[in-house]
Design a protein around this motif. Structure first.
Motif, PDB file in Angstrom:
ATOM      1  N   VAL A   1       0.724  -1.352   0.281  1.00  0.00           N
ATOM      2  CA  VAL A   1      -0.127   0.236   0.168  1.00  0.00           C
ATOM      3  C   VAL A   1       0.310   1.210  -0.215  1.00  0.00           C
ATOM      4  CG1 VAL A   1      -2.005  -0.998   1.136  1.00  0.00           C
ATOM      5  CG2 VAL A   1      -0.478  -0.228   2.496  1.00  0.00           C
ATOM      6  N   LEU A   2       1.849   1.062   0.405  1.00  0.00           N
ATOM      7  CA  LEU A   2       3.111   2.547  -0.164  1.00  0.00           C
ATOM      8  C   LEU A   2       3.116   2.240  -1.276  1.00  0.00           C
ATOM      9  CD1 LEU A   2       4.810   1.907   3.600  1.00  0.00           C
ATOM     10  CD2 LEU A   2       2.509   3.043   3.541  1.00  0.00           C
ATOM     11  N   ASN A   3       4.104   3.946  -1.478  1.00  0.00           N
ATOM     12  CA  ASN A   3       4.599   3.837  -2.928  1.00  0.00           C
ATOM     13  C   ASN A   3       6.750   3.925  -2.271  1.00  0.00           C
ATOM     14  OD1 ASN A   3       1.703   4.606  -4.129  1.00  0.00           O
ATOM     15  ND2 ASN A   3       2.446   6.657  -3.221  1.00  0.00           N
ATOM     16  N   GLY A   4       7.224   3.966  -3.610  1.00  0.00           N
ATOM     17  CA  GLY A   4       7.939   3.553  -3.964  1.00  0.00           C
ATOM     18  C   GLY A   4       8.957   2.690  -3.440  1.00  0.00           C
ATOM     19  N   ALA A   5       8.630   1.006  -3.644  1.00  0.00           N
ATOM     20  CA  ALA A   5       9.262   0.432  -3.272  1.00  0.00           C
ATOM     21  C   ALA A   5      10.614   0.039  -4.094  1.00  0.00           C
ATOM     22  CB  ALA A   5       8.334  -1.411  -3.960  1.00  0.00           C
TER      23      ALA A   5
END
Lengths: 296, 814
Positions: free
Chosen positions: B117-121
C-alpha cells in the motif's frame, strides 16, 4: 566373432612393433596401438585432458594412455586372452585403490591441498571423473549436481523441498541450476568442516550473503557463530531454509517475555505472516540505535 | 554446411592472427542448443521462476564455441542467452602457461507478488498520501475508549478503519517482490613454471530489488483474572497488534579482488593469497510513512494498571505505532581483508602434513541514525533531549571491527599397506573488537516510547549496552582405516570440538566423540558400509536466566549451547546382482538428546532412507527409480510466563529461584517434519537415431506441530483448578503445513545427422503449498484474541502454480 578382437589385438601388436620398436623395448606400445582395440576411447584424442597433457606436461598423445595405465606391451601381447598373465599387467586406475595415477600429474594445486585425508580420498578420482570423456571438469555425469547426487541422495531429495538454493533446475539437461555444489564445498578437501570452500560455514555463506558479514551494533549471538543454527542449506520444508518454522524456532531459545512464551495459536499474528519476524525483522543484526531488540 | 565451414575458417584465421606462434591449424568445435517453447502458467510465476527466467519464445539455452591448437585454446560458453538468468564465459590461454577468463552471470530471485500500500518500493523512502493518513488517524480508537479489551469498539472506529484499509488494498496494483543479481568477473592465471603459478581474480556484483520486511509491534491488554489463584491479572491477556510489512530496498555492490601465488610439487607445495572484499550498500536507511498516523504521537504510560512494569519502570506503554514515520538502518557498508597461507609436505611412511593459516578483518565505520523520527518522544516521557538528531547519541559513529584467525593442521600417514591414519586440528577465532557503547535507552514499540531496558528483566539495570560476542572454536580428529581383508576395511575415529566464548551467556561447550566404520566389498558389485558415532557435548558456565548476562527465563538453555548426547548412524548397501541392474540403499539416523535444563529444544531425531534402483535390461532401454523418506522429530519444552501466577504453597510448584512458571502453564511442542520423494527416469533408444526420455518426480513435505500441556493432570491433582491456566498456555496446536511438487518431463529426439538432432519436449510442473501462515494482506476482524485492525501485510504469499511447457529444439555439434 571371438576371433575378430583377437585378430585386431594381434594386428595392433604388430603395428606397435613396427612403429615403435624403442617404445616397445620399454614395454610401451603407444596410444595408436591401444586404440586399435579400445576404439571406444577415440574421443579421448580431442578431450581437454589429452590436449592439456601434451601442452602442459609434455606428454605426447602417443604416450598418453600408458602414462596412466602403465606400460602396455604385455597387455597388448596377450591379444585379448584373459588367461594370459600379461593381460592383467595393465593398470586400471579406476579400479585400483588410491589415486596415484592421477596424483602423478595432479600432485598439488590450491584446490587439492587438503586432499590427503579428506572425506573423498578413499573414493578415488574415477568415482566422480571420467578422464576419457570431454565435458566440463571431466565429470562422470552430465552435470555436477548429478555427479554429487549419485552418492548424496539425501541432498538430492532436499533439493525438491519447499525452500532451497538454486542448485536444481529441471528445465536444464543434467538438472543443474544456477548454483553448483562447488560454490560452497570443495570436494577435493578443505581445512574447514563439511568440506566447506570457505574458512568456515559462516565465511562460506558470506561469499554470497556478504551483507551479513560485518559486525553489527546489535548482534544476535548465534548468527555470527553458525548460520546452521537456524538454516539448513540444502533444502527445507520451511520457508527461508529454516530448520524449524517460527514461532517455534525462536521459542526454542526465547521465553523471557510473556508474548514469547505463549503457545500462540494459528489465529495469532505471532504465528502468521513472518511470525516473530513480523515485529523483529533484524534477526541478523541491527545497526540502528533503537535496535537492541532487533526491531529496527 | 558451407556457412559452417566458412564460419570455422574465419574463426580459425582469427585465432591464428591473435595468438602468437599459432601457425599450426586450429580446430573449431562447439555446440548449440536452440529452439522455441510455449509456457502455459497459472498461479505463482514467482515461485515457478524463483531463480530462473523460463519464458515463451525462441531460446538459445546453450552455446559453446571452442577453438584451439596444440598450445592455445579459447572457449566461449553462453547459457540462457537474452534471459534474466543468462550467463556468459569467455576463457582462453595456453595450456600449462596461462589462462584468462571473463564472465558475466545474471540471476533473479523472486519472492512473491502481493499488494503493497505504500509507494516507492525499491527506494529508501516509502510514502502514502496524507489524505489516507488523515483518514486513518481520524478513526484511531484509543485505549481509554476500548477499556480492558482490544476488541472493544464502542464507537465503530475500528470498523471504519478496516473499511478504509480494505478499500486501499483493493485499489492497489500488485507488486512483485524480488531482486536481481548481476556478477561480472575477470580471472588471470599464469604459470611461472610447471609447478609455480600466480593468479589474480576480480569481480563486481550488483544486487538490486526489494523484499518484504515486518515493522510491527503489539500492545498487551491484561484481563481481570484476579479471582484465580494468585494470578496478578495476566491469565487471559489479549493483544492489539499494529504495524505493517514494508519493502526493504536492496541496492548492494560487492567488489572483490583476490591475488595469490603458489608452488605445487608432489613433495611439497605452498601458496599465499590475499582477498579484499568491499560490500557497499548504496542506501543507508529506509524511511516509511505510517499509514495510520499523519501526526507524530508517542505512547503513554497512564490509564491502566500495567502502566509500570514489574520493576516499576515505565515499560508497558499504551498507544503504540504512533509515529507518522519510521526508519530502519540498512546493512552497513563494510570492507574485509583476508590473508591466507597454506602448505603441504610429504612425510616418511607415505605421509603428508598440510597446514593453513589465515587472518582476516571485517569492519564498518558508519554514521549512526538518530534514535527515532518520532518528534513526540521527548523528555516528557523520559527521553533525552533531541532524540530525533544524532546529538542525543552517546556516539555518532559505530566503528565495528572483527578479526578472524584460522589455523589448521592435517597429518596423514600410511605406514603399512592397507593402513591409513590421519590427525587433524583446527582453530577458528572470531574476535569482535567493536566498541562497547552504553545507550541510555531507545525508541521502543515501533518508535512510540522511550524505554530504558531491553526487556522485562530488571537485572540489566537502566540503559542498554551492545553485546559483543567473540569465540574460538577448536576441533581435533584422530582416525585410522585398516584393510582387515582385501574386501573388508575397518575404521576408527575420535574427535573433539570445543567452543570458548567471550561476553556470552555460556563460557564453553566441549564435545567428545568416537566412532567406527566398516566397508565391505564383495563380488557382484556388492558394497556395504556402515558408520556409527557417539558424542557428548558438555557445557561449562551457562549463566541461567534472569541475570544481567542472560535475561531469558530460568530453566531455558539454548539448543546450540546446551548439553547434548548424539548417536549417529549411517549405513548403505549397493549391489549389482546381474549385469545392467544396480540397487543402492542408504540410511542415516541421528538422535540428539539436548539440555540438562527444563526448557528449550530438548531432543531431535532424524531418520532418512534412500533407495535407488537402476536397470538397463537392454542396450536400448534404461530406467531408474529413486525413493526417499526423511522424518525429523523435534521436542520443544516451554511454559507460559506470568510473574504473579505461581502458587508456592503447592508442592508441584517449581522451587527454582526466580521461577515464574507454574507447572500448569508448561507446554511442549512436538514438531514432525516428513518428506517423501519419488523420482523415475527412463530412456529408450530403439535405433541409433532415436531417443525417448521421460522423468517424473514428486516431493511431499508435511510439518506438523502438536502442542500439549504435560502437567495438566498432575496440576489438578495438586490442587489447581482445571482450566485456570493461562490462556496463552492452552495446548493449541498449530496446523500442519504441507507442500507438494510434481514434475513430469517427456522428450523425444531424432538425430538428423551424427551431430545434429531435433527434439520435442513436454514438461508439466505443479506446486501446492498449504500454509496457515499465508493469510493475505489483511487479517483484521478474523482473530479471537488479537485485534489486528492496525496491522497490514503485503499478501505476498501465493506460491501455488501449474505449468505446461512445450518445446522444440535443435541440438548441433560442430
Amino acid at each position: 566373432m571371438r576371433t575378430a578382437p583377437i585378430a585386431l589385438m594381434a594386428l595392433a601388436v604388430l603395428v606397435a612393433f613396427a612403429t615403435g620398436a624403442s617404445a616397445a623395448d620399454d614395454g610401451f606400445v603407444g596410444a595408436e596401438t591401444c586404440l586399435g582395440c579400445h576404439a571406444q576411447q577415440q574421443a579421448f584424442k580431442t578431450a581437454p585432458h589429452a590436449k592439456s597433457m601434451a601442452a602442459a606436461k609434455g606428454v605426447a598423445f602417443e604416450k598418453s594412455c600408458e602414462t596412466c595405465h602403465g606400460a602396455g606391451a604385455k597387455h597388448a601381447a596377450a591379444g585379448g586372452d584373459k588367461n594370459d598373465p600379461g593381460f592383467a599387467s595393465i593398470v586400471n586406475p579406476a579400479k585400483a585403490k588410491g589415486d596415484e595415477a592421477c596424483k602423478s600429474c595432479h600432485a598439488g594445486d590450491k584446490a587439492r591441498m587438503f586432499w590427503s585425508g579428506s572425506a573423498h580420498e578413499g573414493q578415488g578420482c574415477a568415482s566422480c571423473h571420467s578422464v576419457h570423456k570431454g565435458g566440463k571438469k571431466l565429470l562422470a555425469k552430465e552435470s555436477q549436481l548429478e555427479t554429487c547426487a549419485s552418492c548424496h541422495g539425501d541432498v538430492k531429495s532436499s533439493l525438491l523441498k519447499r525452500s532451497k538454493h538454486p542448485l536444481r533446475d529441471s528445465s536444464r539437461h543434467g538438472g543443474q541450476g544456477k548454483m553448483a555444489c562447488t560454490d560452497c564445498h570443495n570436494p577435493h578437501g578443505s581445512q574447514a568442516e563439511k568440506l566447506m570452500a570457505g574458512k568456515s560455514v559462516n565465511d562460506t555463506c558470506y561469499s554470497c550473503h556478504n551483507e551479513k558479514k560485518s559486525p553489527m551494533l546489535w548482534e544476535h549471538g548465534p548468527v555470527k557463530e553458525d548460520c546452521l543454527t537456524c538454516h539448513t542449506p540444502h533444502g527445507s520444508s520451511n520457508d527461508k531454509l529454516l530448520v524449524m518454522r517460527p514461532p517455534r524456532l525462536c521459542q526454542s531459545c526465547h521465553m523471557q517475555g510473556r508474548h514469547q512464551s505463549g503457545t500462540l495459536g494459528a489465529n495469532s499474528v505471532y504465528a502468521v505472516g513472518k511470525a516473530c519476524l513480523n515485529c523483529h525483522p533484524m534477526v541478523h543484526g541491527s545497526n540502528h540505535p533503537s535496535g537492541p531488540v532487533l526491531q529496527r | 554446411m558451407t556457412n559452417t565451414k566458412n564460419f570455422k575458417a574465419v574463426l580459425a584465421a582469427l585465432m591464428a592472427l591473435l595468438l602468437p606462434g599459432s601457425q599450426a591449424a586450429f580446430a573449431l568445435e562447439g555446440a548449440v542448443d536452440l529452439g522455441g517453447r510455449k509456457l502455459v502458467l497459472t498461479g505463482s510465476a514467482d515461485k515457478f521462476n524463483e531463480y530462473r527466467d523460463l519464458r515463451d519464445g525462441l531460446f538459445v539455452d546453450e552455446l559453446e564455441l571452442g577453438v584451439g591448437g596444440e598450445a592455445y585454446y579459447a572457449e566461449l560458453t553462453a547459457l540462457n542467452g537474452g534471459r534474466k538468468d543468462e550467463s556468459y564465459k569467455l576463457e582462453g590461454g595456453r595450456y600449462g602457461k596461462f589462462k584468462a577468463a571473463a564472465s558475466f552471470d545474471r540471476m533473479p530471485h523472486r519472492f512473491a507478488t502481493g499488494r503493497f500500500v505504500l509507494n516507492g518500493a525499491g527506494s529508501d523512502v516509502l510514502g502514502i498520501s496524507s489524505a489516507i493518513q488523515n483518514a486513518l488517524q481520524a478513526t484511531e480508537e484509543t485505549r481509554g475508549v476500548r477499556g480492558g479489551s482490544p476488541n472493544n469498539d464502542p464507537t465503530n472506529k475500528d470498523l471504519g478503519q478496516q473499511n478504509i484499509i480494505r478499500d486501499l488494498i483493493s485499489n492497489t496494483s500488485p507488486t512483485s517482490f524480488g531482486l536481481e543479481r548481476r556478477k561480472s568477473a575477470l580471472a588471470f592465471e599464469y604459470s611461472l613454471s610447471e609447478r609455480a603459478k600466480t593468479w589474480v581474480k576480480a569481480s563486481e556484483e550488483r544486487r538490486k530489488g526489494f523484499r518484504q520486511m515486518g515493522m510491527g509491534s503489539y500492545e498487551r491488554f491484561a484481563q481481570n483474572g484476579t479471582a484465580v489463584g494468585t494470578d496478578g491479572g495476566h491469565r487471559s491477556d489479549t493483544f492489539l497488534v499494529e504495524g505493517q510489512q514494508v519493502a526493504e530496498p536492496i541496492d548492494y555492490r560487492i567488489n572483490s579482488v583476490n591475488v595469490g601465488a603458489g608452488y605445487y610439487d608432489k613433495r611439497w607445495s605452498g601458496d599465499l593469497e590475499y582477498t579484499f572484499t568491499e560490500f557497499v550498500d548504496e542506501l543507508k536507511s529506509l524511511t516509511w510513512h505510517n499509514p495510520f498516523r499523519a501526526v507524530d504521537l508517542s505512547a503513554t504510560t497512564t490509564g491502566d494498571a500495567d502502566a509500570l512494569d514489574s520493576a516499576g519502570v515505565p515499560g508497558s506503554a499504551h498507544g503504540r505505532f504512533r509515529g507518522a514515520t519510521g526508519r530502519m538502518a540498512l546493512p552497513p557498508t563494510s570492507r574485509s581483508h583476508d590473508v591466507a597461507a597454506s602448505g603441504s609436505v610429504e612425510l616418511p611412511l607415505n605421509g603428508r602434513a598440510t597446514a593453513a593459516l589465515g587472518f582476516g578483518t571485517v569492519s564498518q565505520d558508519t554514521e549512526l541514525l538518530p534514535y527515532t523520527t518520532n518528534t513526540d518522544i521527548t523528555a516528557a516521557i523520559g527521553a533525552p533531549a533531541g532524540v530525533t538528531t544524532t546529538a542525543a547519541l552517546p556516539t555518532q559513529r559505530f566503528n565495528g571491527k572483527a578479526r578472524t584467525l584460522t589455523q589448521s593442521l592435517l597429518v596423514t600417514l600410511k605406514p603399512a599397506d592397507g593402513l591409513a591414519t590421519r590427525a587433524k586440528y583446527r582453530s577458528y577465532t572470531y574476535d569482535n573488537q567493536s566498541p562497547t557503547i552504553r545507550f541510555p535507552g531507545y525508541a521502543a514499540y515501533s518508535e512510540s516510547h522511550w524505554r530504558t531496558r531491553r526487556n522485562d528483566s530488571a537485572a540489566q539495570g537502566s540503559g542498554i549496552t551492545n553485546e559483543l560476542v567473540s569465540y574460538n572454536r577448536q576441533t581435533a580428529e584422530l582416525g585410522a582405516d585398516y584393510d582387515l581383508l582385501d574386501s573388508l576395511t575397518a575404521g576408527v575415529e575420535a574427535f573433539w570440538d570445543k567452543w570458548a566464548y567471550k561476553n556470552n551467556r555460556v563460557d564453553n561447550t566441549s564435545e567428545l566423540g568416537a566412532g567406527g566404520s566398516l566397508k565391505y566389498r564383495l563380488g557382484h558389485g556388492l558394497h556395504a558400509h556402515g558408520k556409527y558415532r557417539y558424542s557428548r557435548r558438555a557445557v561449562q558456565g551457562y549463566k541461567l536466566g534472569a541475570t544481567a548476562v542472560n535475561p531469558e527465563a530460568v530453566g531455558l538453555e539454548n539448543f546450540n549451547w546446551s548439553d547434548r548426547k548424539r548417536h549417529s548412524l549411517q549405513a548403505g548397501l549397493s549391489l549389482e546382482p546381474t549385469d545392467g541392474l544396480n540397487i543402492g540403499l542408504d540410511g542415516r539416523y541421528v538422535d540428539d538428546t539436548l539440555g540438562a535444563q527444563r526448557f528449550g529444544l530438548k531432543g531431535q531425531e532424524t531418520l532418512g532412507v534412500d533407495l535407488e534402483v537402476a536397470a538397463s535390461p537392454s542396450e536400448a532401454f534404461e530406467v531408474s527409480l529413486s525413493l526417499g523418506k526423511e522424518v525429523r522429530r523435534s521436542e520443544v519444552a516451554n511454559a507460559a510466563k506470568d510473574n504473579g501466577f505461581n502458587n508456592t504453597a503447592t508442592s508441584i510448584d517449581d522451587t527454582w529461584a526466580n521461577n515464574a512458571f507454574n507447572p500448569l502453564n508448561y507446554w511442549n511442542t512436538e514438531l514432525v517434519d516428513k518428506t517423501d520423494t519419488v523420482a523415475l527416469e527412463a530412456a529408450y533408444r530403439p535405433a541409433d537415431a532415436w531417443e525417448f526420455t521421460t522423468g517424473y518426480s514428486f516431493s511431499y513435505g508435511r510439518v506438523s506441530q502438536i502442542t500439549t500441556n504435560p502437567n495438566a493432570a498432575a496440576g489438578v491433582a495438586a490442587g489447581y483448578v482445571s482450566g485456570v491456566k493461562l490462556d496463552n498456555a492452552a495446548p493449541g496446536s498449530l496446523p500442519s503445513v504441507t507442500s507438494r511438487l510434481h514434475e513430469l518431463r517427456l522428450g523425444g529426439a531424432y538425430k538428423l545427422t551424427k551431430d545434429v538432432s531435433f527434439g520435442l519436449d513436454y514438461a508439466f510442473a505443479k506446486y501446492m503449498l498449504n500454509d496457515f501462515a499465508n493469510v493475505g494482506e489483511y487479517v483484521a476482524g478474523s482473530n479471537v484474541n488479537e485485534n489486528s485492525t492496525r496491522f497490514v501485510l503485503n499478501g505476498a504469499d501465493k506460491y501455488d502454480y501449474t505449468a505446461h511447457i512445450v518445446g522444440a529444439r535443435v541440438a548441433m555439434r560442430f
